[in-house]
Design a protein around this motif. Sequence first.
Motif, mmCIF file in Angstrom:
data_model
loop_
_atom_site.group_PDB
_atom_site.id
_atom_site.type_symbol
_atom_site.label_atom_id
_atom_site.label_comp_id
_atom_site.label_asym_id
_atom_site.label_seq_id
_atom_site.Cartn_x
_atom_site.Cartn_y
_atom_site.Cartn_z
ATOM 1 N N PRO A 127 0.887 10.468 0.583
ATOM 2 C CA PRO A 127 1.043 9.479 -0.478
ATOM 3 C C PRO A 127 -0.291 9.051 -1.093
ATOM 4 O O PRO A 127 -1.313 9.083 -0.419
ATOM 5 C CB PRO A 127 1.727 8.302 0.221
ATOM 6 C CG PRO A 127 1.360 8.434 1.641
ATOM 7 C CD PRO A 127 1.132 9.898 1.912
ATOM 8 N N LYS A 128 -0.211 8.609 -2.349
ATOM 9 C CA LYS A 128 -1.422 8.179 -3.038
ATOM 10 C C LYS A 128 -1.553 6.659 -2.932
ATOM 11 O O LYS A 128 -1.833 5.964 -3.905
ATOM 12 C CB LYS A 128 -1.306 8.603 -4.513
ATOM 13 C CG LYS A 128 -2.604 8.610 -5.265
ATOM 14 C CD LYS A 128 -2.321 8.905 -6.706
ATOM 15 C CE LYS A 128 -3.523 8.662 -7.567
ATOM 16 N NZ LYS A 128 -3.188 8.775 -8.979
ATOM 17 N N PHE A 129 -1.225 6.145 -1.781
ATOM 18 C CA PHE A 129 -1.357 4.698 -1.555
ATOM 19 C C PHE A 129 -1.432 4.457 -0.056
ATOM 20 O O PHE A 129 -1.256 5.390 0.737
ATOM 21 C CB PHE A 129 -0.173 3.935 -2.163
ATOM 22 C CG PHE A 129 1.170 4.487 -1.777
ATOM 23 C CD1 PHE A 129 1.752 4.151 -0.559
ATOM 24 C CD2 PHE A 129 1.856 5.355 -2.609
ATOM 25 C CE1 PHE A 129 2.984 4.659 -0.185
ATOM 26 C CE2 PHE A 129 3.089 5.880 -2.243
ATOM 27 C CZ PHE A 129 3.647 5.523 -1.028
ATOM 28 N N SER A 165 4.541 0.218 -0.319
ATOM 29 C CA SER A 165 5.213 1.505 -0.115
ATOM 30 C C SER A 165 6.727 1.321 -0.094
ATOM 31 O O SER A 165 7.480 2.152 -0.607
ATOM 32 C CB SER A 165 4.737 2.161 1.179
ATOM 33 O OG SER A 165 5.034 1.352 2.279
ATOM 34 N N GLY A 221 3.505 4.717 -8.491
ATOM 35 C CA GLY A 221 3.662 4.743 -7.036
ATOM 36 C C GLY A 221 2.946 5.907 -6.377
ATOM 37 O O GLY A 221 2.467 5.791 -5.273
ATOM 38 N N GLY A 222 2.890 7.036 -7.057
ATOM 39 C CA GLY A 222 2.230 8.200 -6.466
ATOM 40 C C GLY A 222 2.950 8.697 -5.229
ATOM 41 O O GLY A 222 2.349 9.257 -4.328
ATOM 42 N N MET A 223 4.264 8.502 -5.204
ATOM 43 C CA MET A 223 5.053 8.950 -4.056
ATOM 44 C C MET A 223 5.063 10.490 -4.048
ATOM 45 O O MET A 223 5.555 11.108 -4.988
ATOM 46 C CB MET A 223 6.475 8.407 -4.225
ATOM 47 C CG MET A 223 7.312 8.472 -2.990
ATOM 48 S SD MET A 223 6.763 7.328 -1.735
ATOM 49 C CE MET A 223 7.474 5.806 -2.310
ATOM 50 N N PRO A 224 4.519 11.123 -3.032
ATOM 51 C CA PRO A 224 4.379 12.577 -3.082
ATOM 52 C C PRO A 224 5.704 13.318 -3.158
ATOM 53 O O PRO A 224 5.828 14.331 -3.827
ATOM 54 C CB PRO A 224 3.641 12.918 -1.792
ATOM 55 C CG PRO A 224 3.883 11.786 -0.883
ATOM 56 C CD PRO A 224 4.041 10.583 -1.749
ATOM 57 N N SER A 225 6.717 12.793 -2.452
ATOM 58 C CA SER A 225 7.976 13.526 -2.401
ATOM 59 C C SER A 225 8.680 13.590 -3.752
ATOM 60 O O SER A 225 9.411 14.526 -4.024
ATOM 61 C CB SER A 225 8.893 12.918 -1.358
ATOM 62 O OG SER A 225 8.695 11.553 -1.296
#
Lengths: 513, 188
Positions: B20-22, B42, A259-263
């Motif tokens: 975010p990476k999306f 997302s 997902g690469g969700m930053p949080s």
Amino acid sequence: MIKIKQLLTALLLAFSASAYADEPSAFSATIASISNGVDSFFNDYTGWFVGAVFHSVPIGDANFPLIVGWLLLAAAIFTVYFGFVQFRRAGMAIDIVKGKYTDPNSKDEGEVSHFQALTTALSGTVGLGNIAGVGAALAIGGPGATFWMIVCGLLGMASKFCECTLGVKYRTVLPSGAISGGPMYYLSQGFAERGLGGVGKFLAVGFALMCILGSFGGGNMFQANQAHAMLTYAFDVPSEYGVITGVVMAALVFSVIVGGMPSIASVTEKIVPWMAVLYVGMALIVIGANIGQVGAAFSAIIDGAFTGAGVVGGFIGALIQGLKRATFSNEAGVGSAAIAHSAVKTKEPITEGLVSLLEPFIDTVVICTMTALVITIAGLNAGPFDGSGLTGVTLTAASFTETAEIFKYLLALAVILFAFSTMISWSYYGLKAWTYLFGEGSKTELAFKILFCFFVVVGATIQFGAVIDFSDAAIFAMSIFNIAGLYFLMPVVKKELNSFIARVYSGEIKRFD
Amino acid sequence: MNESVECEIKLERSLIQDGPKFLSHKLIVTDRVAYLKPTISSMLFCFVYIVVGMFLISLASYVLLQSQKLDLAIFIGGFGIAIGTFGVSLIQPFLQRASFDKHSGVFNNKRDRDVKIKHIVSLQINNKVVIRKQALSYRCFELNMLTKNGRRINILNHNNAVQLELDARKLAKFLTVPLLDLRREIVL
């Protein structure tokens, strides 16, 4: 749909009343069968690999693995070659972390504070190696293994300094904007600069292959397995229900790495240093509560280091276990740290090398010694030290619990978060190696990530044997390629170090007190 | 707004360190309203946390009822509550739709003070590299706006440059304000 129903039924069955019955359920039998199957598979197909990596020569009563000598010799050579940099420049390393070489008025966009840099370094080094690894070392190597862990930690500081400097120096910004660095890059580019491109490419590919295996083994299956072992110890959760721990952890790892969700990454980066603080705090409480026994514990450590009483192979046996577990914990010479450190925002590669040399000290010399003291003080690890009793995470947990029952719950929390954080870190190392071999691309990267998550479930489900040997071997195999390259490239690091020191003394690099 | 003030405000600086990476949102433009719609992908990643959290809470209840293991139930339930709450907190910003409404004449992102559309001076596209020690670093892009009073407010923040450019052009046309492409080379 039927398969989903079967899975849900299995998950519910796992915690049903019958799960705690004396007779093994069909679920337990199925899991045990899968576990044996996987273990046999690893034994049959990777046994030769493990045997090759840990090829040993008899010394006295013990079999000394050559790979351990390879790491120890390299650390000793780097220590001498860089003029005992870990001792002479430790003050400078601390000053860099404290920000004394950074202009307080020119904080670049995105630059991390020095507190963040230190906590990130701590979160990267403190983990299951300090908890489960020390437990395993002392269970097989006796208290004396601690002494050799400390020696390995002190010498390993020079290896880490060398590889992390090179990691930053030869890093590359890929077309996607991702910063890539680490042994794959310094081996290929550094050797190419010396007209040995073919050799460099061979070492880089070899390292990348081992790094992928290491990310599935020690960086993943071992972590998931020990996390569930901790739950088994703390809450009596049957070991065969590791599949649930595995599925939950895999889902969370999946959301972070796919997902690469930053949080999520931010939360992990924020929580884990506090878990390290919690762990150190608990160890200090145990040591403080038993302060009268600390002297005796140190005596047992020193005596055991040279007599090896009760250890198979005597003092050589203690030395082997100490060195193996210290390397597994601080990763000095393995090359993985060079991948992580290459993403740092700095113009001076040597500063990152200097900061990184503090990690084996904090990790091994300070925290592993604390764990060893807790275990030695508790007295649950009695000879003969053949690993047949409590070992790994369970020995450490039982030793903490001797002082206060609540520690087992806090330790369970810390172990799970450490395991999760280490998996995220190793997914990063593995992915870097994977993209080096197969190139960047959403499909190839997704394939690695899915495979990685699958191994989380496998690691938590199986009851070890051949798999832990494979996990160990893959991590140690990385050092074969990495250290071979470091010998060739260490003059580059020395030149960088001398240049930096000269500029500090000449005032070109200012100090901000 | 003169040039010297713009220089002081440093329009080329990104407003948010993370991202975010999306592709997190797309811009939807109707006759009089433009709004940001979250993408399904997302939302799905946020749902993973809610589902895992709910599963652990259910498991904790089951353990408590079936085996009376209070400590295990608290441990699993605690994790479930933490993970589930985290998922809810993640999904909330996606559910709050920022909009530019020409009927009311205001921009409302449910976070900052409302801005009158007529006060929006320009839009800017910024780039940044999100650096992580425990994950891959990646490029990320922002669409920001500048108001007459010198306020800078973030509108979009994700890593799909093509979609962000497309949305930025659509929004600039909708608001009839200039769009500045302030992307720059980032030296690490």
